[in-house]
Scaffold this motif. Sequence first.
Motif, PDB file in Angstrom:
ATOM      1  N   GLY A  80      17.762  26.850  -7.963  1.00  0.00           N
ATOM      2  CA  GLY A  80      18.195  26.606  -6.593  1.00  0.00           C
ATOM      3  C   GLY A  80      18.878  25.255  -6.540  1.00  0.00           C
ATOM      4  O   GLY A  80      20.007  25.079  -6.975  1.00  0.00           O
ATOM      5  N   GLY A  81      18.142  24.261  -6.039  1.00  0.00           N
ATOM      6  CA  GLY A  81      18.692  22.912  -5.967  1.00  0.00           C
ATOM      7  C   GLY A  81      18.585  22.152  -7.278  1.00  0.00           C
ATOM      8  O   GLY A  81      19.100  21.040  -7.405  1.00  0.00           O
ATOM      9  N   GLY A  82      17.890  22.707  -8.262  1.00  0.00           N
ATOM     10  CA  GLY A  82      17.785  22.068  -9.582  1.00  0.00           C
ATOM     11  C   GLY A  82      16.907  20.821  -9.589  1.00  0.00           C
ATOM     12  O   GLY A  82      16.969  20.009 -10.510  1.00  0.00           O
ATOM     13  N   ASP A 140      11.441  14.964   1.371  1.00  0.00           N
ATOM     14  CA  ASP A 140      12.082  13.671   1.609  1.00  0.00           C
ATOM     15  C   ASP A 140      13.456  13.572   0.962  1.00  0.00           C
ATOM     16  O   ASP A 140      14.060  12.501   0.952  1.00  0.00           O
ATOM     17  CB  ASP A 140      11.175  12.526   1.129  1.00  0.00           C
ATOM     18  CG  ASP A 140      10.976  12.521  -0.388  1.00  0.00           C
ATOM     19  OD1 ASP A 140      11.507  13.414  -1.074  1.00  0.00           O
ATOM     20  OD2 ASP A 140      10.281  11.610  -0.891  1.00  0.00           O
ATOM     21  N   ILE A 155       6.188  19.654   1.571  1.00  0.00           N
ATOM     22  CA  ILE A 155       5.453  18.571   2.247  1.00  0.00           C
ATOM     23  C   ILE A 155       6.444  17.441   2.515  1.00  0.00           C
ATOM     24  O   ILE A 155       6.972  16.855   1.570  1.00  0.00           O
ATOM     25  CB  ILE A 155       4.307  18.050   1.343  1.00  0.00           C
ATOM     26  CG1 ILE A 155       3.267  19.163   1.120  1.00  0.00           C
ATOM     27  CG2 ILE A 155       3.662  16.814   1.958  1.00  0.00           C
ATOM     28  CD1 ILE A 155       2.169  18.805   0.119  1.00  0.00           C
ATOM     29  N   VAL A 206      13.405  34.951  -4.317  1.00  0.00           N
ATOM     30  CA  VAL A 206      13.480  34.986  -2.853  1.00  0.00           C
ATOM     31  C   VAL A 206      14.944  34.734  -2.486  1.00  0.00           C
ATOM     32  O   VAL A 206      15.486  33.656  -2.747  1.00  0.00           O
ATOM     33  CB  VAL A 206      12.562  33.913  -2.225  1.00  0.00           C
ATOM     34  CG1 VAL A 206      12.645  33.978  -0.706  1.00  0.00           C
ATOM     35  CG2 VAL A 206      11.127  34.108  -2.689  1.00  0.00           C
ATOM     36  N   TYR A 417      -0.595  19.600  -6.103  1.00  0.00           N
ATOM     37  CA  TYR A 417       0.433  20.316  -5.345  1.00  0.00           C
ATOM     38  C   TYR A 417       1.482  20.775  -6.353  1.00  0.00           C
ATOM     39  O   TYR A 417       2.037  19.956  -7.085  1.00  0.00           O
ATOM     40  CB  TYR A 417       1.043  19.390  -4.283  1.00  0.00           C
ATOM     41  CG  TYR A 417       2.334  19.915  -3.695  1.00  0.00           C
ATOM     42  CD1 TYR A 417       2.423  21.225  -3.219  1.00  0.00           C
ATOM     43  CD2 TYR A 417       3.470  19.116  -3.633  1.00  0.00           C
ATOM     44  CE1 TYR A 417       3.612  21.710  -2.694  1.00  0.00           C
ATOM     45  CE2 TYR A 417       4.661  19.585  -3.107  1.00  0.00           C
ATOM     46  CZ  TYR A 417       4.719  20.895  -2.638  1.00  0.00           C
ATOM     47  OH  TYR A 417       5.907  21.383  -2.131  1.00  0.00           O
TER      48      TYR A 417
HETATM   49  C1  LIG Z   1      13.874  13.614  -5.641  1.00  0.00           C
HETATM   50  C2  LIG Z   1      12.876  14.691  -5.315  1.00  0.00           C
HETATM   51  C3  LIG Z   1      12.205  14.626  -4.125  1.00  0.00           C
HETATM   52  C4  LIG Z   1      11.272  15.615  -3.794  1.00  0.00           C
HETATM   53  N1  LIG Z   1      10.621  15.511  -2.608  1.00  0.00           N
HETATM   54  C5  LIG Z   1       9.759  16.486  -2.238  1.00  0.00           C
HETATM   55  C6  LIG Z   1       9.089  16.407  -0.997  1.00  0.00           C
HETATM   56  O1  LIG Z   1       9.246  15.460  -0.237  1.00  0.00           O
HETATM   57  N2  LIG Z   1       8.244  17.405  -0.677  1.00  0.00           N
HETATM   58  C7  LIG Z   1       8.021  18.480  -1.490  1.00  0.00           C
HETATM   59  O2  LIG Z   1       7.264  19.369  -1.107  1.00  0.00           O
HETATM   60  N3  LIG Z   1       8.634  18.568  -2.682  1.00  0.00           N
HETATM   61  C8  LIG Z   1       9.485  17.592  -3.073  1.00  0.00           C
HETATM   62  N4  LIG Z   1      10.088  17.652  -4.304  1.00  0.00           N
HETATM   63  C9  LIG Z   1       9.710  18.732  -5.211  1.00  0.00           C
HETATM   64  C10 LIG Z   1      10.587  19.944  -4.982  1.00  0.00           C
HETATM   65  O3  LIG Z   1      10.301  20.548  -3.743  1.00  0.00           O
HETATM   66  C11 LIG Z   1      10.332  20.985  -6.085  1.00  0.00           C
HETATM   67  O4  LIG Z   1      10.611  20.414  -7.313  1.00  0.00           O
HETATM   68  C12 LIG Z   1      11.162  22.234  -5.879  1.00  0.00           C
HETATM   69  O5  LIG Z   1      10.759  23.191  -6.828  1.00  0.00           O
HETATM   70  C13 LIG Z   1      12.632  21.975  -6.055  1.00  0.00           C
HETATM   71  O6  LIG Z   1      13.353  23.086  -5.648  1.00  0.00           O
HETATM   72  P1  LIG Z   1      14.851  23.279  -6.167  1.00  0.00           P
HETATM   73  O7  LIG Z   1      15.336  24.603  -5.694  1.00  0.00           O
HETATM   74  O8  LIG Z   1      15.652  22.077  -5.825  1.00  0.00           O
HETATM   75  O9  LIG Z   1      14.613  23.247  -7.729  1.00  0.00           O
HETATM   76  P2  LIG Z   1      14.945  24.207  -8.949  1.00  0.00           P
HETATM   77  O10 LIG Z   1      14.653  23.358 -10.127  1.00  0.00           O
HETATM   78  O11 LIG Z   1      16.292  24.801  -8.824  1.00  0.00           O
HETATM   79  O12 LIG Z   1      13.882  25.348  -8.823  1.00  0.00           O
HETATM   80  C14 LIG Z   1      12.553  25.089  -9.151  1.00  0.00           C
HETATM   81  C15 LIG Z   1      11.800  26.353  -9.386  1.00  0.00           C
HETATM   82  O13 LIG Z   1      11.566  26.963  -8.132  1.00  0.00           O
HETATM   83  C16 LIG Z   1      11.649  28.365  -8.263  1.00  0.00           C
HETATM   84  N5  LIG Z   1      12.687  28.810  -7.344  1.00  0.00           N
HETATM   85  C17 LIG Z   1      13.724  28.112  -6.842  1.00  0.00           C
HETATM   86  N6  LIG Z   1      14.392  28.862  -5.964  1.00  0.00           N
HETATM   87  C18 LIG Z   1      13.775  30.070  -5.920  1.00  0.00           C
HETATM   88  C19 LIG Z   1      13.994  31.262  -5.203  1.00  0.00           C
HETATM   89  N7  LIG Z   1      14.981  31.378  -4.327  1.00  0.00           N
HETATM   90  N8  LIG Z   1      13.158  32.302  -5.418  1.00  0.00           N
HETATM   91  C20 LIG Z   1      12.129  32.200  -6.288  1.00  0.00           C
HETATM   92  N9  LIG Z   1      11.876  31.082  -6.984  1.00  0.00           N
HETATM   93  C21 LIG Z   1      12.688  30.028  -6.795  1.00  0.00           C
HETATM   94  C22 LIG Z   1      11.939  28.668  -9.716  1.00  0.00           C
HETATM   95  O14 LIG Z   1      10.721  28.922 -10.385  1.00  0.00           O
HETATM   96  C23 LIG Z   1      12.523  27.376 -10.220  1.00  0.00           C
HETATM   97  O15 LIG Z   1      12.277  27.138 -11.584  1.00  0.00           O
HETATM   98  C24 LIG Z   1      11.017  16.679  -4.683  1.00  0.00           C
HETATM   99  C25 LIG Z   1      11.691  16.724  -5.906  1.00  0.00           C
HETATM  100  C26 LIG Z   1      12.611  15.733  -6.219  1.00  0.00           C
HETATM  101  C27 LIG Z   1      13.308  15.771  -7.526  1.00  0.00           C
END
Ligand SMILES: Cc1cc2nc3c(=O)[nH]c(=O)nc-3n(C[C@H](O)[C@H](O)[C@H](O)COP(=O)(O)OP(=O)(O)OC[C@H]3O[C@@H](n4cnc5c(N)ncnc54)[C@H](O)[C@@H]3O)c2cc1C
Length: 464
Positions: A80-82, A140, A155, A206, A417
């Motif tokens: 997703g957002g990586g 955040d 969160i 999702v 978490y």
């Molecule tokens: C700078 C930073 C700040 C953050 N701050 C917060 C915060 O304030 N609160 C908080 O709760 N979390 C926070 N996080 C954690 C973040 O929410 C998780 O790391 C989340 O998994 C990132 O989602 P993504 O789609 O960007 O990541 P990705 O690395 O793209 O995805 C992570 C994993 O999520 C799963 N996934 C993603 N999209 C889907 C989908 N559509 N369907 C099924 N599975 C999916 C997959 O297993 C994938 O490997 C933070 C992370 C960073 C790096």
Amino acid sequence: MADQLATEAPLDLEARQAFVEGVRGVVLTSADPGYDDARAIWNGLIDRRPALIVQCTGAADVVDAVNFARERGLLLSVKGGGHNVAGNAVNDGGLVIDLREMAKIEIDPIARTAWVETGASALQVTRALSEHGLVIGFGDSGSVGVGGITTGGGIGFLVRKFGMTIDSVIGAEVVTADGRYLRIDDEQEPDLFWAIRGGGGNFGVVARLKFRLHELPHFTGGMLILPATPETIAGFAAASQAASEELSTIGNVMSAPPMPFLPAEVHGRIVIMAFIAFAGDDAAAERAIAPFRALATPILDTVKPGPYVSMYPPEDPSYRPKAVGRTMFVDSIDASRAQLIYDRLSACDAPMRVAQIRVLGGAMARIPSDATAYAHRAKPMLVNVAAFYQGEVDREARKTWAHQFFRALQPSDDSAYVGFLSDDGQERIRGAYPGKTWDRLAAVKAVYDPTNLFRLNQNIPPHT
Ligand SMILES: Cc1cc2nc3c(=O)[nH]c(=O)nc-3n(C[C@H](O)[C@H](O)[C@H](O)COP(=O)(O)OP(=O)(O)OC[C@H]3O[C@@H](n4cnc5c(N)ncnc54)[C@H](O)[C@@H]3O)c2cc1C
């Protein structure tokens, strides 16, 4: 991680061609110009080279990609957002479902609901909602993906006022391991709907989420930087716990970065860089924030009334730090924990080191612990510790520092978490899902993904 290294059945060119022609989105290989950008993730340590990156344009592409990966025995990642530090969004030699192109947001301001494609970022959704005076609480960081943060829990700045991100989810559309496209909610496939709210990416892709939206007519927020001492650290945590639930804080006790908005003499010193968010009227905000301002003369104070979206300032998309960290829950930051935080951060010579304090409670704690797959509703405080490193030379030392810091603050409780776990191991994944939550998740996994196709995540193996 042996899985990560195994390139599975070599790709049959004919089958691959048929797949590439069948999907509407672009399919990238290492020969394509956009490949390196598409495989890059936030964690600068991760450098994986998938065989195929499928830039899905809609659920039909996701179905095709899931079927292709399953039928060909390919490793499968969902990106997703990586932002996930574990780096599971990418893999070596397999297929990546890249959701970034799936970012449609459909808002119904009258019903106060929205369908959001999960490749949208928190900022994209927050910006679209702000035109209607509505919000969903994410985290955040504006660049986090909606799918990743929501399946983990979510969160953030509004957690005490409106609960976790999952607490606003009222429906979803999911592609399961067998390639079915299911619309789910409390009535249809209720177990799956329960599991995707906190169980991470274990149960399928999702594609869309339906959110209940919240009105936020008045908001006050911004950054408050205070000098860190054991007293201000403990005082900050205590004031956050004592505050009304309109107030959520994220306090980063850290070495002050050499940012132009900070006086040079502060650079490198330990400060509390706090994000303050008050979801209520201006006068109440002033009263709620006064105890924080009274802790010490602020080094910087940008907290003021304004739109909620201003909590997500512009980010540098090329920022890919190398950091190691640990996450935990604690009951409080008393004088001895505050002293410990101050001492450990002061003694460390990493270019950047941080202890992040998030006081929980409020609306998130009123949800029963078995209502979603996030069961740690009663935990009052979350702490993340992290250190940046420069390369292989100091990586192990920073890792040891983070681990020892974690164990000094939290000697016995492995609860976690899931959104903040990285390479913490199976014990900590179990710690994310206490008691019956784990058993129920494993049973749901056995129904919807019995072969563990979705295993690149904080994995919950199917119950056998
Ligand atoms: C700078 C930073 C700040 C953050 N701050 C917060 C915060 O304030 N609160 C908080 O709760 N979390 C926070 N996080 C954690 C973040 O929410 C998780 O790391 C989340 O998994 C990132 O989602 P993504 O789609 O960007 O990541 P990705 O690395 O793209 O995805 C992570 C994993 O999520 C799963 N996934 C993603 N999209 C889907 C989908 N559509 N369907 C099924 N599975 C999916 C997959 O297993 C994938 O490997 C933070 C992370 C960073 C790096």
